[in-house]
Design a protein around this motif. Structure first.
Motif, PDB file in Angstrom:
ATOM      1  N   MET A 108       0.856  -1.161   0.000  1.00 54.24           N
ATOM      2  CA  MET A 108       0.000   0.000   0.000  1.00 54.24           C
ATOM      3  C   MET A 108       0.903   1.225   0.000  1.00 54.24           C
ATOM      4  N   ILE A 109       0.619   2.135  -0.889  1.00 52.71           N
ATOM      5  CA  ILE A 109       1.362   3.392  -0.947  1.00 52.71           C
ATOM      6  C   ILE A 109       0.360   4.531  -0.801  1.00 52.71           C
ATOM      7  N   TYR A 110       0.460   5.253   0.304  1.00 50.72           N
ATOM      8  CA  TYR A 110      -0.387   6.416   0.546  1.00 50.72           C
ATOM      9  C   TYR A 110       0.388   7.626   0.060  1.00 50.72           C
ATOM     10  N   ASN A 111       0.125   8.025  -1.184  1.00 53.34           N
ATOM     11  CA  ASN A 111       0.946   9.041  -1.823  1.00 53.34           C
ATOM     12  C   ASN A 111       0.278  10.418  -1.819  1.00 53.34           C
ATOM     13  N   ALA A 112       0.187  10.995  -0.625  1.00 50.94           N
ATOM     14  CA  ALA A 112      -0.276  12.374  -0.494  1.00 50.94           C
ATOM     15  C   ALA A 112       0.858  13.344  -0.836  1.00 50.94           C
ATOM     16  N   ASP A 113       2.069  12.811  -0.960  1.00 52.37           N
ATOM     17  CA  ASP A 113       3.260  13.571  -1.340  1.00 52.37           C
ATOM     18  C   ASP A 113       4.059  12.660  -2.276  1.00 52.37           C
ATOM     19  N   TRP A 114       5.206  13.108  -2.726  1.00 54.75           N
ATOM     20  CA  TRP A 114       6.035  12.324  -3.640  1.00 54.75           C
ATOM     21  C   TRP A 114       6.495  11.017  -3.002  1.00 54.75           C
ATOM     22  N   VAL A 115       6.457   9.952  -3.800  1.00 50.26           N
ATOM     23  CA  VAL A 115       7.090   8.685  -3.448  1.00 50.26           C
ATOM     24  C   VAL A 115       8.049   8.379  -4.584  1.00 50.26           C
ATOM     25  N   ILE A 116       9.333   8.390  -4.275  1.00 52.51           N
ATOM     26  CA  ILE A 116      10.366   8.160  -5.286  1.00 52.51           C
ATOM     27  C   ILE A 116      10.891   6.748  -5.095  1.00 52.51           C
ATOM     28  N   VAL A 117      10.763   5.935  -6.129  1.00 54.72           N
ATOM     29  CA  VAL A 117      11.220   4.546  -6.084  1.00 54.72           C
ATOM     30  C   VAL A 117      12.329   4.405  -7.114  1.00 54.72           C
ATOM     31  N   ARG A 118      13.549   4.229  -6.633  1.00 56.29           N
ATOM     32  CA  ARG A 118      14.712   4.117  -7.518  1.00 56.29           C
ATOM     33  C   ARG A 118      14.807   2.715  -8.124  1.00 56.29           C
ATOM     34  N   SER A 119      15.692   2.576  -9.089  1.00 54.13           N
ATOM     35  CA  SER A 119      15.885   1.338  -9.840  1.00 54.13           C
ATOM     36  C   SER A 119      16.100   0.121  -8.939  1.00 54.13           C
ATOM     37  N   HIS A 120      15.411  -0.954  -9.246  1.00 54.35           N
ATOM     38  CA  HIS A 120      15.547  -2.249  -8.575  1.00 54.35           C
ATOM     39  C   HIS A 120      15.088  -2.254  -7.112  1.00 54.35           C
ATOM     40  N   ALA A 121      14.412  -1.204  -6.644  1.00 49.92           N
ATOM     41  CA  ALA A 121      13.856  -1.222  -5.286  1.00 49.92           C
ATOM     42  C   ALA A 121      12.683  -2.199  -5.262  1.00 49.92           C
ATOM     43  N   ILE A 122      12.508  -2.879  -4.128  1.00 54.83           N
ATOM     44  CA  ILE A 122      11.442  -3.873  -3.974  1.00 54.83           C
ATOM     45  C   ILE A 122      10.547  -3.460  -2.812  1.00 54.83           C
ATOM     46  N   ILE A 123       9.233  -3.508  -3.040  1.00 47.70           N
ATOM     47  CA  ILE A 123       8.245  -3.301  -1.981  1.00 47.70           C
ATOM     48  C   ILE A 123       7.443  -4.592  -1.901  1.00 47.70           C
ATOM     49  N   SER A 124       7.610  -5.329  -0.808  1.00 45.75           N
ATOM     50  CA  SER A 124       6.939  -6.624  -0.669  1.00 45.75           C
ATOM     51  C   SER A 124       5.485  -6.463  -0.232  1.00 45.75           C
ATOM     52  N   GLU A 125       4.772  -7.591  -0.255  1.00 45.26           N
ATOM     53  CA  GLU A 125       3.345  -7.596   0.043  1.00 45.26           C
ATOM     54  C   GLU A 125       3.033  -7.057   1.438  1.00 45.26           C
ATOM     55  N   TYR A 126       1.935  -6.296   1.493  1.00 42.40           N
ATOM     56  CA  TYR A 126       1.407  -5.711   2.725  1.00 42.40           C
ATOM     57  C   TYR A 126       2.319  -4.673   3.377  1.00 42.40           C
ATOM     58  N   ALA A 127       3.365  -4.255   2.686  1.00 45.37           N
ATOM     59  CA  ALA A 127       4.172  -3.138   3.195  1.00 45.37           C
ATOM     60  C   ALA A 127       3.334  -1.866   3.083  1.00 45.37           C
ATOM     61  N   TYR A 128       3.640  -0.871   3.903  1.00 42.84           N
ATOM     62  CA  TYR A 128       2.884   0.381   3.910  1.00 42.84           C
ATOM     63  C   TYR A 128       3.858   1.548   3.835  1.00 42.84           C
ATOM     64  N   VAL A 129       3.759   2.310   2.763  1.00 46.16           N
ATOM     65  CA  VAL A 129       4.576   3.507   2.570  1.00 46.16           C
ATOM     66  C   VAL A 129       3.652   4.700   2.759  1.00 46.16           C
ATOM     67  N   CYS A 130       3.917   5.504   3.774  1.00 47.09           N
ATOM     68  CA  CYS A 130       3.005   6.584   4.152  1.00 47.09           C
ATOM     69  C   CYS A 130       3.684   7.941   3.991  1.00 47.09           C
ATOM     70  N   THR A 131       3.024   8.873   3.317  1.00 45.73           N
ATOM     71  CA  THR A 131       3.592  10.207   3.119  1.00 45.73           C
ATOM     72  C   THR A 131       2.811  11.296   3.845  1.00 45.73           C
ATOM     73  N   ALA A 132       1.857  10.932   4.695  1.00 40.37           N
ATOM     74  CA  ALA A 132       1.050  11.960   5.359  1.00 40.37           C
ATOM     75  C   ALA A 132       0.657  11.550   6.769  1.00 40.37           C
ATOM     76  N   SER A 133       0.387  12.575   7.562  1.00 36.54           N
ATOM     77  CA  SER A 133      -0.124  12.396   8.916  1.00 36.54           C
ATOM     78  C   SER A 133      -0.961  13.638   9.224  1.00 36.54           C
ATOM     79  N   HIS A 134      -1.226  13.881  10.498  1.00 34.47           N
ATOM     80  CA  HIS A 134      -1.980  15.057  10.912  1.00 34.47           C
ATOM     81  C   HIS A 134      -1.224  15.773  12.018  1.00 34.47           C
ATOM     82  N   ASP A 135      -1.383  17.074  12.078  1.00 35.69           N
ATOM     83  CA  ASP A 135      -0.813  17.851  13.177  1.00 35.69           C
ATOM     84  C   ASP A 135      -1.788  17.761  14.342  1.00 35.69           C
TER      85      ASP A 135
END
Length: 99
Positions: A1-28
């Motif tokens: 899962m990628i929550y892309n409220a901001d940039w997500v940069i994935v460079r060459s040959h990077a691996i994101i396995s199943e059920y991983a969570y990449v988060c770019t946002a939160s709340h103040d």
């Protein structure tokens, strides 16, 4: 899962396995209007985000870094290092494997 409220940069040959969570946002949570705040995430070349691992907003994963199963990256991860735990801590160095 990628929550892309901001940039997500994935460079060459990077691996994101199943059920991983990449988060770019939160709340103040210190403001009563609870505004959303964002920060980009970068996954370096040859990095690996293992299953069920989480990356918080603003984290840079260095080239060849590994974030282990179920680990949570709250800070930048150094290149060619294996991280584990909550929060993720360096466990060992990884052999540089670029062909």
């Amino acid at each position: 899962m990628i929550y892309n409220a901001d940039w997500v940069i994935v460079r060459s040959h990077a691996i994101i396995s199943e059920y991983a969570y990449v988060c770019t946002a939160s709340h103040d949570y210190n403001r009563k209007d609870f505004p959303i705040v964002t920060a980009p995430v970068e996954l370096g070349a040859y990095s690996w985000i293992c299953a069920k691992a989480c990356i918080l907003p603003g984290v840079k994963v260095g080239e060849g870094a590994v974030l282990g199963l179920g680990s949570v990256a709250t800070k930048h991860l150094d290149p060619w290092t294996v991280y584990v735990g909550v929060p993720a801590r360096p466990a060992k160095k990884r052999v540089r494997v670029i062909a």
